[in-house]
Motif scaffolding. Structure first.
Motif, short mmCIF file in Angstrom:
data_model
loop_
_atom_site.label_atom_id
_atom_site.label_comp_id
_atom_site.label_asym_id
_atom_site.label_seq_id
_atom_site.Cartn_x
_atom_site.Cartn_y
_atom_site.Cartn_z
N ILE A 126 0.84 -1.21 0.00
CA ILE A 126 0.00 0.00 0.00
C ILE A 126 0.87 1.25 0.00
O ILE A 126 0.63 2.20 -0.76
N GLN B 279 3.88 1.53 -1.07
CA GLN B 279 4.54 1.63 -2.37
C GLN B 279 3.59 2.19 -3.43
O GLN B 279 3.96 3.07 -4.20
N SER B 280 2.35 1.72 -3.41
CA SER B 280 1.39 2.17 -4.42
C SER B 280 1.08 3.66 -4.26
O SER B 280 0.78 4.35 -5.22
N ARG B 281 1.16 4.17 -3.03
CA ARG B 281 0.91 5.60 -2.81
C ARG B 281 1.96 6.47 -3.46
O ARG B 281 1.68 7.58 -3.89
N GLU C 242 3.55 5.88 -6.12
CA GLU C 242 3.58 5.76 -7.57
C GLU C 242 2.38 6.47 -8.19
O GLU C 242 1.27 6.35 -7.72
N HIS D 102 0.54 6.69 -11.86
CA HIS D 102 0.60 6.21 -13.23
C HIS D 102 -0.76 6.38 -13.88
O HIS D 102 -1.80 6.35 -13.23
N PRO E 129 -3.94 5.33 -15.86
CA PRO E 129 -4.64 4.06 -16.10
C PRO E 129 -4.52 3.63 -17.56
O PRO E 129 -4.58 4.46 -18.46
N LYS E 130 -4.35 2.34 -17.74
CA LYS E 130 -4.34 1.79 -19.10
C LYS E 130 -5.56 0.88 -19.25
O LYS E 130 -5.95 0.20 -18.30
N TYR E 131 -6.11 0.87 -20.45
CA TYR E 131 -7.32 0.08 -20.69
C TYR E 131 -7.14 -0.85 -21.87
O TYR E 131 -6.39 -0.55 -22.81
N LEU E 132 -7.83 -1.94 -21.81
CA LEU E 132 -7.94 -2.86 -22.94
C LEU E 132 -8.68 -2.12 -24.04
O LEU E 132 -9.65 -1.42 -23.80
N GLU E 133 -8.24 -2.33 -25.27
CA GLU E 133 -8.98 -1.69 -26.38
C GLU E 133 -10.22 -2.49 -26.73
O GLU E 133 -10.20 -3.70 -26.73
N LEU E 134 -11.27 -1.75 -27.00
CA LEU E 134 -12.53 -2.43 -27.35
C LEU E 134 -12.68 -2.57 -28.85
O LEU E 134 -12.24 -1.72 -29.60
#
Lengths: 231, 231
Positions: free
Chosen positions: B216, B218-220, B222, B224, B226-231
């Protein structure tokens, strides 16, 4: 032999975390976590993603799941769990359905397997996942499981168990009958609780929740030797 | 003006996670987290680490805290919170003491500051930190805050509040009087609850807890996109 079907509900129109089901978490789209978990089990179970979105349907098919097209009227914000599960069950004969949520990326294969074991071994109508806690808890302003007159070690406190919706199992016949009678099928019939380790439960309601889950996943994949301050 | 003292209890002989107070978490020894949090507040408050270990005493002095040497008889596993806090309070006159635990590396400065505000503004004898939850909860096998007859959105459930021991405040006079009368001072007098955001609460009982907290943190740090799957 009981026939068990895995149903993964997924919408594209999530609100607080937009498009969360297709968002990458630690290098993998969220929707792929429950699919991979379900596929990891050696028992032969159909895996269905229940979504209104055609494009998501195509994607999950590529990932090895089946696409159950949810009717548009059950895709809105007001559509309830019981309604779309009932619609699904009408189309898919089985003994039990397991609703596996995409908000459970922390779930381990082993735990999922034990959940399926529990369904196979039991005669329950409803199997709920819970996390057990032993912490001093207030309810409606009053101490619930402890006394103000003494401080005892928390390991000796009576526990509370909170439902996590990572996985839920229902006996199809009971669920459908209750729904048709206008009764609540979600907590229907004989209820059995299944314990999930607390580090496998998470919320994904907020961006903060997302980061926590991602941090936990990341920490799992890292091994490192503890370092200490020198005395 | 109320005089508030911060007391950080720390032993070297932790059991399930050995030497956890001097173990590095995300590049910083655990004991340094509460010291830094307390130092970050602009109000003038004494900071004392309450430990039996001379070497730890030297270390925390270098970090900017004072060293309260706990008597050997209060350093064992059977020594209770109330006993070592009472011994501390006898030596340190103040209006309020805040017990700040080393098991709270996730606590943010802002939340700590609000806790101190609460002590300044209130006439409470005991200020407990709690995390509020709205989840369907079973207690002793029965639904506590929900009904089996309906499934409602969890945001409408009555909440439960569980105590987290990240920070606890006590009015010195009340604490000492109750202890001297043989009553429990830990939950003494008028109790006020202070809400801690859930992502600032953690356990550090097991190695697994440690990894979660570290993930937790560590994630604070960082950021970045968001990346998404392409539809």
């Amino acid at each position: 032999m009981k026939k068990i079907i895995i149903m993964i509900p997924a919408r594209l129109g999530s609100k607080r975390i937009p498009k969360k089901n297709i968002r990458y978490m630690q290098g993998k789209p969220l929707i792929q976590y429950p699919i991979d978990i379900a596929k990891s089990d050696s028992r032969d179970m159909e895996i269905w993603v229940n979504t209104e979105d055609e494009r998501l349907g195509t994607i999950v098919t590529d990932m090895g799941a089946n696409f159950h097209r949810r009717p548009k009227e059950l895709a809105g914000d007001t559509a309830t769990n019981r309604d779309f599960t009932y619609e699904f069950l009408r189309m898919h004969p089985c003994d039990y359905v397991v609703m596996l949520n995409t908000t459970s990326p922390l779930l381990r294969q082993e735990t999922f397997g034990q959940f399926i074991d529990k369904i196979i071994d039991s005669d329950a109508d409803t199997i709920l996942s819970v996390v057990t806690e032993k912490e001093e808890t207030f309810y409606q302003g009053e101490p619930l499981n402890f006394s103000l007159n003494e401080k005892i070690n928390s390991q000796f406190l009576p526990s509370t168990q909170k439902i996590v919706w990572a996985m839920t199992g229902w006996k199809r016949d009971t669920f459908m009958r209750l729904q048709e009678q206008g009764e609540n099928p979600v907590f229907g019939g004989k209820i059995v609780l299944f314990e999930v380790p607390k580090d496998e439960a998470c919320d994904l309601d907020t961006e903060e929740d997302w980061k926590i889950a991602e941090g936990i996943l990341q920490s799992r994949s890292e091994t490192h030797t503890p370092k200490y301050l020198e005395l």
